[in-house]
Write an enzyme that holds these catalytic residues in place. Sequence first.
Site, PDB file in Angstrom:
ATOM      1  CE  LYS A  19      -2.143  -1.113  -5.286  1.00  0.00           C
ATOM      2  NZ  LYS A  19      -3.270  -1.591  -5.788  1.00  0.00           N
TER       3      LYS A  19
ATOM      4  CE1 TYR B  56       1.530  22.223  19.643  1.00  0.00           C
ATOM      5  CE2 TYR B  56       1.849  19.876  18.567  1.00  0.00           C
ATOM      6  CZ  TYR B  56       1.851  21.887  18.796  1.00  0.00           C
ATOM      7  OH  TYR B  56       2.428  22.502  17.612  1.00  0.00           O
TER       8      TYR B  56
HETATM    9  C1  LIG Z   1      -3.335  -3.517  -5.006  1.00  0.00           C
HETATM   10  C2  LIG Z   1      -3.498  -4.554  -6.104  1.00  0.00           C
HETATM   11  C3  LIG Z   1      -2.926  -6.057  -6.007  1.00  0.00           C
HETATM   12  C4  LIG Z   1      -2.102  -5.739  -4.943  1.00  0.00           C
HETATM   13  O1  LIG Z   1      -2.516  -6.751  -3.748  1.00  0.00           O
HETATM   14  P1  LIG Z   1      -2.018  -6.990  -2.270  1.00  0.00           P
HETATM   15  O2  LIG Z   1      -2.937  -7.885  -1.384  1.00  0.00           O
HETATM   16  O3  LIG Z   1      -0.927  -5.816  -1.541  1.00  0.00           O
HETATM   17  O4  LIG Z   1      -1.122  -8.336  -2.656  1.00  0.00           O
HETATM   18  C5  LIG Z   1      -3.787  -6.483  -6.705  1.00  0.00           C
HETATM   19  N1  LIG Z   1      -4.371  -6.472  -7.588  1.00  0.00           N
HETATM   20  C6  LIG Z   1      -5.144  -5.077  -7.278  1.00  0.00           C
HETATM   21  C7  LIG Z   1      -5.716  -5.053  -8.792  1.00  0.00           C
HETATM   22  C8  LIG Z   1      -4.422  -4.061  -6.480  1.00  0.00           C
HETATM   23  O5  LIG Z   1      -5.253  -2.733  -6.926  1.00  0.00           O
END
Ligand SMILES: *Cc1c(COP(=O)(O)O)cnc(C)c1O
Length: 387
Positions: free
Chosen positions: A35, A266
Amino acid sequence: MSGQLAEAVIDLSAIGDNVRTVAGVARTGLMAVVKADAFGHGAVPVARAAVRAGATWLGVTSSTEALALRTAGIRAPILSWLHRPDEDFTHLITARVDIAVSTLTHLHSVAGAATRLGTPATVQLKADIGLSRNGANGDDWPELVAWARKYEAEGSVRVRGVWSHLTNAEEPGSRSVTGQVSTFREALRIARDACLTPEVVHLANSAAALGVPEARYDLCRIGLALYGVDPFDPTGPGRFGLRPAMTLRTSVVNVKRVPAGSGVSYGPEHVTDRATTLALIPLGYADGLSRTTEDRASVWLGGRRCPIVGRIAMDQCVVDAGDLPVALGDEVVVFGPGAAGAGGGAPGAAAAEPTVGEWARWAGTNPHEVMTGIGARVARVHLHLER
Ligand SMILES: *Cc1c(COP(=O)(O)O)cnc(C)c1O
């Protein structure tokens, strides 16, 4: 590279190694969670590398992300888990993407779309066991299960999975994790009692894959560990031998020697306390370098760590190189595997470049946010790319 000011170099061999490393510990199938453009690493190349190394599933947030993988020709099983309230599931069904279902509303519209298409939809029912985000809880769960079973009997839906997500898997053995695992077991029992026969049951993220054996079931969904960060030791090397895949690097675009008493950036809130060499780097908060790291962050330049001084601006920031002989065009590593130092260095040690976990600590956040925050104008360069 034409005019690009900085690059995130993604070593796809590290992605493959991390898949094999986690598989060796968890001894389950693995869903590579790609994702958010694979946490900023590039969804398509990461998905391909993960599948080649043995990941059996890909996980994404949305139908847009799922369909982009299919368009790229990726045929591995995909689960997509967050949908519009009025989502049209037609495209996901046609593309044979598994649809995570948490509500009756979505279940009815998935079944409706499948019936219209004359193709069964493959769904994975999500139970809420403590996050209070997606997933069905309380009496909604048995109801969701019963409807899913009814649609399965009619042939419009196949329930391929039952799954959920833990709130704090980084604390294995905690009462909260134990409680959630038993809530999940109960949800699974309800599903099986209703004659559902899920082929994949899954609960574990990276931390649970590595540290919560009772959460492993058939499949672990790995994000952080896939990208090489140890959930239990995000700033250091960890004990599993994961390899951070991303190196964020750029080069010095301006160098100047300034006297003591010079204001920097800044404000200026930072004034040099001695004569020093300042190196300008073309990365700022629009590229993911958070302003909240002020007075803590450093980068790897000239074989040592040099602090970022003064405020980080949108596009640039200033590094205090002290008396190092810095030249225009010298390489600057913002973060990486932590292996640049003498003798390979040790991740998390001052004798090597910072890790993404250290940047997260400096910013008061998690490594996920730092990786996904690397801006779109930073070029992604993939090493060991195969098609
Ligand atoms: C993002 C996500 C993961 C991955 O989690 P990590 O802690 O990065 O391994 C797993 N399951 C779901 C449903 C997620 O949204």
